[in-house]
Design a protein around this motif. Sequence first.
Motif, PDB file in Angstrom:
ATOM      1  N   ILE A 128      64.782  60.600  79.140  1.00 52.66           N
ATOM      2  CA  ILE A 128      63.634  61.487  79.361  1.00 52.66           C
ATOM      3  C   ILE A 128      62.799  60.982  80.532  1.00 52.66           C
ATOM      4  O   ILE A 128      62.411  61.736  81.426  1.00 52.66           O
ATOM      5  CB  ILE A 128      62.783  61.583  78.081  1.00 52.66           C
ATOM      6  CG1 ILE A 128      63.548  62.327  76.982  1.00 52.66           C
ATOM      7  CG2 ILE A 128      61.456  62.297  78.365  1.00 52.66           C
ATOM      8  CD1 ILE A 128      62.854  62.297  75.618  1.00 52.66           C
ATOM      9  N   VAL A 129      62.518  59.670  80.521  1.00 53.85           N
ATOM     10  CA  VAL A 129      61.715  59.065  81.587  1.00 53.85           C
ATOM     11  C   VAL A 129      62.406  59.223  82.937  1.00 53.85           C
ATOM     12  O   VAL A 129      61.766  59.450  83.973  1.00 53.85           O
ATOM     13  CB  VAL A 129      61.454  57.576  81.278  1.00 53.85           C
ATOM     14  CG1 VAL A 129      60.785  56.900  82.480  1.00 53.85           C
ATOM     15  CG2 VAL A 129      60.579  57.435  80.040  1.00 53.85           C
ATOM     16  N   ALA A 130      63.737  59.166  82.931  1.00 52.63           N
ATOM     17  CA  ALA A 130      64.501  59.283  84.180  1.00 52.63           C
ATOM     18  C   ALA A 130      64.653  60.733  84.626  1.00 52.63           C
ATOM     19  O   ALA A 130      65.192  61.002  85.705  1.00 52.63           O
ATOM     20  CB  ALA A 130      65.887  58.652  83.998  1.00 52.63           C
ATOM     21  N   GLY A 131      64.169  61.661  83.815  1.00 47.52           N
ATOM     22  CA  GLY A 131      64.263  63.067  84.173  1.00 47.52           C
ATOM     23  C   GLY A 131      65.611  63.675  83.899  1.00 47.52           C
ATOM     24  O   GLY A 131      65.915  64.785  84.366  1.00 47.52           O
ATOM     25  N   GLU A 132      66.463  62.974  83.175  1.00 47.26           N
ATOM     26  CA  GLU A 132      67.801  63.481  82.881  1.00 47.26           C
ATOM     27  C   GLU A 132      67.834  64.410  81.672  1.00 47.26           C
ATOM     28  O   GLU A 132      68.804  65.139  81.470  1.00 47.26           O
ATOM     29  CB  GLU A 132      68.759  62.302  82.617  1.00 47.26           C
ATOM     30  CG  GLU A 132      68.895  61.345  83.779  1.00 47.26           C
ATOM     31  CD  GLU A 132      69.692  60.112  83.401  1.00 47.26           C
ATOM     32  OE1 GLU A 132      70.174  60.070  82.241  1.00 47.26           O
ATOM     33  OE2 GLU A 132      69.831  59.203  84.244  1.00 47.26           O
ATOM     34  N   LEU A 133      66.766  64.365  80.878  1.00 46.75           N
ATOM     35  CA  LEU A 133      66.761  65.083  79.598  1.00 46.75           C
ATOM     36  C   LEU A 133      65.336  65.494  79.264  1.00 46.75           C
ATOM     37  O   LEU A 133      64.387  64.769  79.572  1.00 46.75           O
ATOM     38  CB  LEU A 133      67.317  64.157  78.507  1.00 46.75           C
ATOM     39  CG  LEU A 133      67.781  64.756  77.186  1.00 46.75           C
ATOM     40  CD1 LEU A 133      68.997  65.667  77.417  1.00 46.75           C
ATOM     41  CD2 LEU A 133      68.156  63.632  76.214  1.00 46.75           C
ATOM     42  N   ASP A 134      65.189  66.664  78.692  1.00 47.36           N
ATOM     43  CA  ASP A 134      63.846  67.059  78.243  1.00 47.36           C
ATOM     44  C   ASP A 134      63.681  66.663  76.778  1.00 47.36           C
ATOM     45  O   ASP A 134      64.665  66.449  76.051  1.00 47.36           O
ATOM     46  CB  ASP A 134      63.632  68.561  78.434  1.00 47.36           C
ATOM     47  CG  ASP A 134      64.493  69.379  77.484  1.00 47.36           C
ATOM     48  OD1 ASP A 134      64.067  69.622  76.342  1.00 47.36           O
ATOM     49  OD2 ASP A 134      65.614  69.761  77.893  1.00 47.36           O
ATOM     50  N   PRO A 135      62.431  66.545  76.302  1.00 48.46           N
ATOM     51  CA  PRO A 135      62.190  66.066  74.927  1.00 48.46           C
ATOM     52  C   PRO A 135      62.816  66.949  73.859  1.00 48.46           C
ATOM     53  O   PRO A 135      63.259  66.444  72.822  1.00 48.46           O
ATOM     54  CB  PRO A 135      60.660  66.074  74.824  1.00 48.46           C
ATOM     55  CG  PRO A 135      60.170  65.984  76.221  1.00 48.46           C
ATOM     56  CD  PRO A 135      61.171  66.725  77.047  1.00 48.46           C
TER      57      PRO A 135
END
Length: 318
Positions: free
Chosen positions: A297-304
């Motif tokens: 999530i922090v890396a922007g690869e996945l949304d919550p």
Amino acid sequence: MQDVSSLVAQAREGRPRAVARLISLVEGASPQLREVMEALAPLTGNAYVVGLTGSPGVGKSTSTSALVTAYRKQGRRVGVLAVDPSSPFSGGALLGDRVRMSEHASDPGVYIRSMATRGHLGGLAWSAPQAIRVLDAAGCDVILVETVGVGQSEVEIASQADTSVVLLAPGMGDGIQAAKAGILEIGDVYVVNKADRDGADATARELNHMLGLGEARGPGDWRPPIVKTVAARAEGVDEVVEALEKHRAWMEEHGVLAERRRSRAAREVETIAVTALRERIGDLHGDRRLSTLAERIVAGELDPYRAADELVAGLTQG
């Protein structure tokens, strides 16, 4: 370990100590809770559950005690769950409604239990549905559930009772509350207690006016009655019992009672399932799966939301 089958048999015989032990197993989320519920399941579904709610100081405990007296005169066995705020020190019930209902303490046809909310919002203890099952299986004809003094949004009693009674009192600002959404939308019967005070008639009129402005009702729909009482002197209590019986008869005639009980069971199953899932998620703190999802999530690869979906899928499969 308790002998659950023996406790259930004793509770059916009306032994208060057995009922108390069963409710304690429920409140304490005992490892035997599943065994208790399994044993009680075939014995429930007979009691009429009445919820009493309202702002602090309207006389809920006095009204509950007066209703107990009225039902006992009819020869009915009565169970009372009086839900109180939790002590911040012990976690137990802060106020003892059994003290205020001491006149019924020696009556074998009455069982009174104070339960603590333990931080649960909504005016009820989290274990209230299971405690209701215990009293139902123990042979109570009527179960009165008195909530914590609640605000407008704390309306959980409507989902746990067959009939919800909302109490008001003159001079407490309840006339203004009647104009707002929340607690005053859940009542099947409204009671203006302390009707010997000035302003009781005005409170009843305002309430009647607000009910008239509510959703349109057809010819066969239930219109909540407004009953004035002075519970401390048992005045008007018989009229409340009459209103409750009329509502029960109406629900049975229109299939509403069965539907409410089905909805109640569905919510109970949902709550148990969600609680179990939450406990499993709680066990994940420090687990690599949760840390990995957080990193993505922090890396922007996945949304919550997608991360939550993956976590739930992993929990339900494993």
